[in-house]
Enzyme design. Structure first.
Site, PDB file in Angstrom:
ATOM      1  N   LEU A 178     -21.253 -10.120 -30.389  1.00  0.00           N
ATOM      2  CA  LEU A 178     -21.583 -11.396 -29.472  1.00  0.00           C
ATOM      3  C   LEU A 178     -20.288 -11.535 -28.703  1.00  0.00           C
ATOM      4  CD1 LEU A 178     -23.516 -12.480 -32.454  1.00  0.00           C
ATOM      5  CD2 LEU A 178     -24.480 -11.855 -30.296  1.00  0.00           C
ATOM      6  N   PRO A 179     -20.457 -12.529 -27.826  1.00  0.00           N
ATOM      7  CA  PRO A 179     -19.319 -12.851 -26.763  1.00  0.00           C
ATOM      8  C   PRO A 179     -18.506 -14.147 -27.650  1.00  0.00           C
ATOM      9  CG  PRO A 179     -21.335 -13.928 -25.821  1.00  0.00           C
ATOM     10  CD  PRO A 179     -21.874 -12.994 -27.051  1.00  0.00           C
ATOM     11  N   ASN A 195     -21.738 -18.285 -30.362  1.00  0.00           N
ATOM     12  CA  ASN A 195     -22.883 -17.380 -30.518  1.00  0.00           C
ATOM     13  C   ASN A 195     -23.109 -16.637 -31.803  1.00  0.00           C
ATOM     14  OD1 ASN A 195     -21.526 -16.622 -27.388  1.00  0.00           O
ATOM     15  ND2 ASN A 195     -23.691 -17.480 -27.281  1.00  0.00           N
ATOM     16  N   THR A 235     -15.367 -10.321 -31.383  1.00  0.00           N
ATOM     17  CA  THR A 235     -14.173 -10.810 -31.636  1.00  0.00           C
ATOM     18  C   THR A 235     -14.113 -12.142 -31.371  1.00  0.00           C
ATOM     19  OG1 THR A 235     -13.349  -9.004 -30.181  1.00  0.00           O
ATOM     20  CG2 THR A 235     -11.871 -10.884 -30.350  1.00  0.00           C
ATOM     21  N   LYS A 242      -6.895  -7.315 -34.908  1.00  0.00           N
ATOM     22  CA  LYS A 242      -7.328  -7.043 -33.289  1.00  0.00           C
ATOM     23  C   LYS A 242      -6.268  -8.192 -32.445  1.00  0.00           C
ATOM     24  CE  LYS A 242     -10.329  -6.964 -29.331  1.00  0.00           C
ATOM     25  NZ  LYS A 242     -11.516  -7.029 -28.667  1.00  0.00           N
ATOM     26  N   LYS A 291      -8.958 -14.672 -23.250  1.00  0.00           N
ATOM     27  CA  LYS A 291      -9.979 -15.446 -24.341  1.00  0.00           C
ATOM     28  C   LYS A 291      -9.267 -14.890 -25.868  1.00  0.00           C
ATOM     29  CE  LYS A 291     -13.959 -14.024 -27.115  1.00  0.00           C
ATOM     30  NZ  LYS A 291     -14.729 -12.815 -27.464  1.00  0.00           N
TER      31      LYS A 291
END
Lengths: 301, 301, 301, 301
Positions: D68-69, D73, D99, D174, D249
């Protein structure tokens, strides 16, 4: 006076304590709660009712002021298992004077509205001294027609109550002011330090800046260089005033707001980092103008 | 008036031209030189003597004002093959109003002293408009007993002449003021932008900042947000005012001074980078308050 | 071996001393000078001729290597009252291994050319250990046809001699490498610190970074976190290695070069500030990877 | 193959689409859901079952992957009105490859655990190309004894599955890698730009950096300067690759994590600001190595 309706007060810490006392002084019966029972004791002696939970406060008062240290605390007090919303009455006015993420204020406002009550964010500026003296500044966000009702209570604790717009804008105004304050303070500190190293007398440099375009509150009212002004923390080894750790907290909120709104804040972001490094280097409890001391030390081999 | 002794003026550009004219208006015979002969023509018509080199100026005048764009130009005019020092008379008073590295001012002062003359640095604040109106501010560094002699000339061109200390401190004061100005301006721009994105009305936010600790010249006198104030560059598409490229130049001087004195200037350094990036992105000729525009653009995919 | 022509060496400090010794080892008669006479004594014992000034060195040797701490020192040694240029012979080869502003290298090159001699800048990477072992890297700028002549000498002291382009590019290459190194090192330190605080094991995090796009020399060869690697300064309380004060100096040169060429270097500029603050906070003599320690300390109230 | 138990997949966007297809290719019956029904159509044609909500997926599959973005979400898909948790079966394995903020991963893990199921965070590196080719890298956080079960599924989609530690450490790894990547990339871009302006050939400079301590993935594998390497976005006008808006982001997540853990990240914070400014200046969809282009433009008056 005795006929005044009771006001709930949740969060009786360094700031909440003197604020609630000012409500008592103005004749409001106070319904008190704090997560640490000892914090309430003093209020019992002053005739306040002490309760067992935020829900209990909501049961007994339809106007409540909350003053809490962080976003998670505010969420817990409003929406937790024994939170205000468990027993809030329709039409109640809930005023949160904590300094928290404006996005959290908006979340809380939505949850409060669902219960038929009204939420306003009203963070303060001015520290413990202003809280005692009753001359805090309140920056208020929320529905405009409720502002007068809020103001009636807030003027017992502050000399300046400013309406900022919809819910969250009180927080926004506070965060914005403190971000610009931090930037100007660091800027003043590094400028004064550079000027001194280039041979300028600090008092003279402050005077030149203050009559020129470099003028700011940090240079003309709260100069960070010892010896330039009297009656400011820099004249007293950076004791008192607004602690570095509190400034770092507010700058963290500014960062989160800027990140969430995709707003570039290059200097605000760097100011946050500098106050964060200061906290890690032993300056946490000094006034935030101690950044002058942090930056000035001579290099030693 | 005719009895006044002549004053040399070297560097008749955007700033030097109106400054020299004000000397003429005050009745001083002017001995003029500029590297571009056309720049002198106007002064010939005004009755000034035009010469072929800085050395020639030094031969005919024992008080000289220089107004040059950069450190290398100043070095050339003073110590070059046809420079002032080739023919300077003992006891001459040489006043450099260029904005340059204070370390270069000190070098020039030493060279001038060796010839038995006196050097003062006297950079200005206030742009072309103030130069025309004769109300520049001069920040003066040099031997204190010569300050009155310098002031006599400088008051013909400025309304404010401040003694800052030994040679180089005039430059230091100017550089310091402009560094703090740049920091406050960027800080104001990003703060206003953040506030607007968080739902605050820009006029209201400016009002709140200006009555609080975030107040600075950039917020209360020269606000960078269009619509907040009248009569400032932000009300006129950032035309006029103090160009971004000039601010970048002064911040570069601040960086070099800070590097040479090992002074940490974390925000000054970042401000320099931001104005440098603006120059590369087409803002070179806009007023430096256009940083609001640079930062505010919405992201577009 | 005895038939080799003499080589001048000026500047016998921490780096110059072992470099000059390697020339002696390779059979070159050395003509030595240092501003501190004691520094030369050891070379007298080794059979070198010790002279009274750079000019004297130039009189006796037509190949000279200089290794000096800063731009002003280099200017003095070349163009000062008793400088090399007072007695340099036509056709001499002058190699400056100091790390200085490339703009100063270019100035010196011009002055040397006027005397009919050749100047090359050849700063080194690798510290005192590499100087002793004779495996420095030299980055060389200057006329390409003279590179072989320079290389003959430099290979006595280094294992890697790289031609970089016209005069000044040796300095440029060194400054660029060290700026990127400083940025990567600080980046690695703050990334490792963040990862640890988010619950990652430092060794595992280093391994993940090193097989991913975050990999850099500072993460895979010189990791700043104690316990991650052996044989690096972080395993030895940040002793040895490349001192913070030297890194700050090189970053200062990068800033000056970037300012003069109007190049935006936002992170390089911030890296400079961080190493500057570290110097002021007692880290001057620790290895530059100690930035991990500088950033990691826990906040204490 | 037909006997394999079904796997739920929620989020069939740019990344989820090819990932889910790789599960299909490996013979897993896929139970699909996406908030945009069109996104599911393709999967219906491939024989997948398409459902109406995350809850429906949870009813039919006891292993689910979500892609999911953003954090909100993910919260909605797990804990929303029709979220997975409404119908999740005890013992289910829920793997989130989005992420997001590691603090949100931890919140979700707690909520999942309460329902007797298992949650792991497993964000990926490698873009759409790697998703198609099935050679993504997964960084996995969660209870170690469940790692093998997760790995069985993830190896269908990736070539590299790394166990990082407790829940949230996959995200942490990450975020850390991408923060260091952004810092190194900007550092490489400004260093290459500075070197070029100082007269160095870009290919030669890259070669020197890559054999020295400035070496990093951005300099030796993904060099941002056009003409230095082939087959990278800088060779193709910065098309393809990893978009600036995605980097911004991830840097935002790093900022929030650093703020919440009070970790100083001075360069990470500045890198975030630079990518934010690039988004506002039209670079949102270009590869993140376009920062070279952003910084290099010549100043024009």
């Amino acid at each position: 006076m005795a006929s005044k309706t009771p006001v709930g007060f949740i969060g009786l810490g360094n700031m909440g304590n003197p604020m609630a006392k000012n409500l008592v002084k103005h004749g409001y019966p106070v319904i008190a709660y704090d997560v640490f029972p000892e914090a309430c004791k003093e209020f019992q002696d002053l005739g306040a009712q002490v309760t067992d939970s935020p829900a209990d406060v909501a049961e007994r008062a339809d106007r409540i002021i909350t003053m809490l240290p962080s976003s998670p605390n505010a969420k817990e007090v409003y929406t937790g298992a024994n939170g205000i919303l468990k027993k809030v009455k329709k039409g109640s006015l809930l005023i949160d004077s904590s300094t928290i993420d404006p996005a959290v204020s908006k979340e809380l406002a939505k949850a409060v509205e669902k219960m038929g009550a009204v939420f306003m964010d009203a963070p303060v500026s001015g520290g413990v001294g202003a809280a005692r003296a009753g001359n805090l500044t309140f920056m208020v966000g929320g529905v405009e027609q409720e502002f007068d009702a809020a103001k009636e209570l807030l003027t017992c604790m502050g000399s300046n109550v400013v309406y900022c717009g919809e819910v969250g804008t009180g927080q926004a105004a506070k965060i914005c002011n403190n971000m610009l304050l931090a930037i100007s303070m660091i800027g003043t500190a590094e400028t004064m330090n550079l000027g001194i190293r280039l041979g300028l007398d600090p008092k003279l440099l402050a005077k030149i800046l203050n009559m020129s375009s470099g003028r700011c509150w940090s240079s003309d009212t709260y100069n960070p260089v010892p010896g330039v002004m009297e009656g400011v923390p820099s004249a007293n080894n950076y004791q008192g005033g607004f602690g570095t750790t509190l400034m770092a907290k507010d700058l963290g909120l500014a960062q989160i707001s800027a990140t969430n709104t995709k707003t570039p804040v290059p200097l605000g972001s760097q100011a946050h980092q500098i106050y964060r490094m200061m906290c890690a280097k032993g300056y946490a409890l000094k006034d935030f103008s101690a950044v002058f001391q942090f930056l000035r030390e001579e290099e030693t081999l």
